[in-house]
Design a protein around this motif. Sequence first.
Motif, PDB file in Angstrom:
ATOM      1  N   SER A   1       0.827  -1.201   0.000  1.00 26.51           N
ATOM      2  CA  SER A   1       0.000   0.000   0.000  1.00 26.51           C
ATOM      3  C   SER A   1       0.863   1.253   0.000  1.00 26.51           C
ATOM      4  CB  SER A   1      -0.928   0.004   1.218  1.00 26.51           C
ATOM      5  OG  SER A   1      -0.188  -0.126   2.414  1.00 26.51           O
TER       6      SER A   1
ATOM      7  N   LYS B   1      -5.277 -15.508  -5.881  1.00 21.54           N
ATOM      8  CA  LYS B   1      -4.858 -15.060  -4.547  1.00 21.54           C
ATOM      9  C   LYS B   1      -3.982 -13.810  -4.650  1.00 21.54           C
ATOM     10  CE  LYS B   1      -1.184 -16.716  -2.794  1.00 21.54           C
ATOM     11  NZ  LYS B   1      -0.110 -17.564  -2.235  1.00 21.54           N
TER      12      LYS B   1
ATOM     13  N   ARG C   1      -5.975 -10.754  -5.771  1.00 27.67           N
ATOM     14  CA  ARG C   1      -6.854 -10.267  -4.713  1.00 27.67           C
ATOM     15  C   ARG C   1      -6.066  -9.399  -3.709  1.00 27.67           C
ATOM     16  NH1 ARG C   1      -7.643 -14.598  -2.346  1.00 27.67           N
ATOM     17  NH2 ARG C   1      -6.561 -14.211  -0.382  1.00 27.67           N
ATOM     18  N   ILE C   2      -4.897  -9.894  -3.313  1.00 29.84           N
ATOM     19  CA  ILE C   2      -4.088  -9.144  -2.339  1.00 29.84           C
ATOM     20  C   ILE C   2      -3.605  -7.824  -2.934  1.00 29.84           C
ATOM     21  CG2 ILE C   2      -1.952  -9.182  -0.993  1.00 29.84           C
ATOM     22  CD1 ILE C   2      -2.330 -12.227  -0.729  1.00 29.84           C
TER      23      ILE C   2
ATOM     24  N   ASN D   1      -5.049  -5.991  -5.186  1.00 27.03           N
ATOM     25  CA  ASN D   1      -6.178  -5.051  -5.239  1.00 27.03           C
ATOM     26  C   ASN D   1      -6.558  -4.544  -3.851  1.00 27.03           C
ATOM     27  OD1 ASN D   1      -7.370  -4.613  -8.055  1.00 27.03           O
ATOM     28  ND2 ASN D   1      -7.032  -6.834  -8.032  1.00 27.03           N
ATOM     29  N   GLU D   2      -6.443  -5.395  -2.852  1.00 26.17           N
ATOM     30  CA  GLU D   2      -6.730  -4.959  -1.482  1.00 26.17           C
ATOM     31  C   GLU D   2      -5.711  -3.913  -1.029  1.00 26.17           C
ATOM     32  OE1 GLU D   2      -6.602  -8.558   0.712  1.00 26.17           O
ATOM     33  OE2 GLU D   2      -8.647  -9.199   0.155  1.00 26.17           O
ATOM     34  N   GLU D   3      -4.450  -4.138  -1.361  1.00 19.14           N
ATOM     35  CA  GLU D   3      -3.408  -3.181  -0.978  1.00 19.14           C
ATOM     36  C   GLU D   3      -3.552  -1.869  -1.751  1.00 19.14           C
ATOM     37  OE1 GLU D   3      -0.893  -3.502   1.420  1.00 19.14           O
ATOM     38  OE2 GLU D   3      -2.229  -5.125   2.000  1.00 19.14           O
TER      39      GLU D   3
ATOM     40  N   ALA E   1      -6.375  -0.565  -2.644  1.00 18.78           N
ATOM     41  CA  ALA E   1      -7.463   0.167  -1.982  1.00 18.78           C
ATOM     42  C   ALA E   1      -6.958   0.844  -0.710  1.00 18.78           C
ATOM     43  CB  ALA E   1      -8.614  -0.789  -1.668  1.00 18.78           C
ATOM     44  N   LYS E   2      -6.100   0.155   0.037  1.00 18.36           N
ATOM     45  CA  LYS E   2      -5.541   0.743   1.264  1.00 18.36           C
ATOM     46  C   LYS E   2      -4.633   1.929   0.957  1.00 18.36           C
ATOM     47  CE  LYS E   2      -5.287  -3.637   3.837  1.00 18.36           C
ATOM     48  NZ  LYS E   2      -4.320  -4.592   4.452  1.00 18.36           N
TER      49      LYS E   2
END
Length: 903
Positions: free
Chosen positions: A194, A433, A436-437, A439-441, A443-444
């Motif tokens: 992030s 997997k 997904r990680i 994209n999550e990072e 967003a953060k």
Amino acid sequence: MQLLLLVRAYQVNGHMKAKLDPLLLDDRSIPEDLDLSLYGFTDADLDREFFLGVWRMAGFLSENRPVLTLREILSKLEHAYCGPIGYEYMHIPDRDKCNWLRDRIETAKPKEYLKDRRLVMLDRLIWSTQFENFLATKWATAKRFGLEGGETLIPGMKEMFDRAADLGVENIVIGMPHRGRLNVLGNVVRKPLSQIFSEFTGGTRPVEGEDGLYTGTGDVKYHLGTSYDRPTRGGKRIHLSLVANPSHLEAVDPVVIGKTRAKQFYSNDIDRTKNMGILIHGDGSFAGQGVVYETLHLSALPNYTTGGTIHIVVNNQVAFTTDPRAGRSSQYCTDVAKALNAPILHVNGDDLEAVVRVCELAAEWRQTFHSDVVVDLICYRRFGHNEIDEPSFTQPKMYQVIKNHPSSLKLYEQKLLGTGEVSKEDVQRIHEKVNRILNEEFAKSKDYVPNKRDWLSAYWTGFKSPEQISRVRNTGVKPEVLKRVGQAITTLPEDFKPHRAVKKIFEQRAAMIGSGEGIDWAVAEALAFATLIVEGNHVRLSGQDVERGTFSHRHAVLHDQESGRKYCPLDHVVMNQNEELFTVSNSSLSEFAVLGFEMGYSMENPNSLVLWEAQFGDFSNGAQVMFDQFLSSGEAKWLRQTGLVVLLPHGYDGQGPEHSSARLERFLQMSDDNPFVIPEMEPTLRKQIQECNWQVVNVTTPANYFHVLRRQIHREFRKPLIVMAPKNLLRHKDCKSNLSEFDDVEGHLGFDKQGTRFKRLIKDRNDHKQVEEGINRLVLCSGKVYYELDEERKKTGRSDVAICRVEQLCPFPYDLIQRELKRYPNAEIVWCQEEPMNMGAYSYISPRLYASMKTLGRGSFDDIKYVGRAPSAATATGFLSVHVQEQTELVKKALQAEPITFP
């Protein structure tokens, strides 16, 4: 015998036939000595059996089966030396090392990894590849210097670190260029993804948390570093530090080595197996940058070795737009390492398992032989030098091949799918997997806010950031301590037989300590070192000829004239002293690498006085990159402090243009203090703001030199210290101090009592209290010219002239300058220097002096009179007679009775 020669030919030149280029564009010619016919063999001999003999040697010649067919021998040789790995090691003149490698190359069975291990490698390669794809999708036009084409570097490094940890390594310091840096940061060193993504959108300025604001100018994302405690596959933890670096390729190399050596010292890593350096290079820079050889050259020197560095060359087969044939004269970009007898492991970057094998082998070599090793990862660069560059302008054929070439991930997936070890579903699951990680990072990253200083070690806890107020501390030492350490550093063993001239010097030094009078420069320096050692601080001094001193003044290491044994008095300051607590070492004849090494060393722990001395100040420009990119600006760019001391012999004494000037003006020009803003300082509270990026001093007394060195340790922050070190003042009859000037007895706030702390300005030695209004000229100067001015004043009997020494040029002592301006309200203001007008301190001093005058409502810029040499291209004349004439004229002009006119 012919067959033995064939075996040796493969060991020496088999790498020339190895399948190293993933693009198959390699135009190497196969050496003639790999041709069977050269040895008298034909195809008819292939199934003929040969007796190899019994040899005390590793590899083929140590096998239990001394009889083999020629076909079997050739098959073994081809498999060992001509596959995806090319080994260069026969240049190493050590039988044990060569046998160790032969055992692993020739007789070991080809390593077959189990399914679980291959899945780990696949996972790591997917992370490496998807990371670059993600960045390319989100920031298509941003420069990121991606790793596409060399993605196997990431799983290779991870496997190397896992193996190193199994072999006892606990800390790894990494240096690398910008290509692939973001990938290494995110996937190897584990910098928060992030945070990396945040930096693509401009990022946020760092905030300190409880200590307040800590900011800087910052740097581009692919220059930054970080650190992390990473778990390994074997269940251990290993600390990784990636050192920040500029765009100047390879400049970070010696910094990493110095930092690694410091880690070894502070962790008592005597056998150098717990702390290791890793340097990642580009092919063009490894062959082209001289600092590479300078750094390699340090590898086996006793006071610089780190027990071996692993070098990884990410070999794109092109440097920016330059083809290898235009970028180097040698076959390989790694050939420079042969000079140090390092094994070189060339590997095809598309073969993941081959990359892993050589990375593990490199870790094993380093931990076994404690010397350098090189991994040449031959890959390619899928895009241009950066992502918005067009590489087909200059390499059309190469990029046509690259355009149609599958990625290393695609090739490895096909291999595992082909063996049935993984299914398409397994591969897809890993891809999902990772995506997904990522994209999550991402967003953060939109809300990412740093909440502490980036990657500062525990050693630096409690030190002030640049914007914080810091106390001004005394640096005097108790008289009884001075006497005790003074005796220790002037006493030699009874059975030691020094040179008779050196013996006399030490007798004179003992007399100085005994009487407390006439302390010279060398003794003052030794007292500073000794008192810091007594306080538990580490002191390290290196540079060319520093043990004796360029000017035969220091004599830190003495030599017995009969036995040749060495004795260092500063090794015996306290009982049972750690032999490395004080280190003084002559360096190799290098400025760039040695200064970089000492800078890296100084960054590890603030409780150490680390000094580098140039042989002459002029020679420091051989390390200009270090001054420009690291020392002057590292704190602003990367939030990293260093208290490194740089000693630069400086002064005009007729030795010509290369032995007179340390280029004082360059250091002052790089200082970031505003000449028109006078910083606040409250002397009653003894506090000040750290208002500048470094300190530049030109001290004139042994006592002041003592205090400025001790001040480096007794501050609440760290700044580099640039010292214009003297030459003829080392033995000048008037350049002496009394021991009372070193003590801790305090006068009024420490400003009037010589010796309680460093004096940024030394006021006139005469007592003008009764006639201050009668002083019609105030001469400000810095350095040794003061003594010539004072001598001339004595000769002419000028009682209407005051001479003040500006000992600290940067940060400029506005408060003390204003004090002197108030003391002499009617005086003409003169700045006198030895250097030409376009050099020295004049350009730096004049606007600051004017700002001080303006604040007091006194005069204009034109009221500052310059006295010194005329502007010049060269620093000094090469004619002694001209030097004497110039020096005499400028001293007389500064003290002439009539007003001084501006030239």
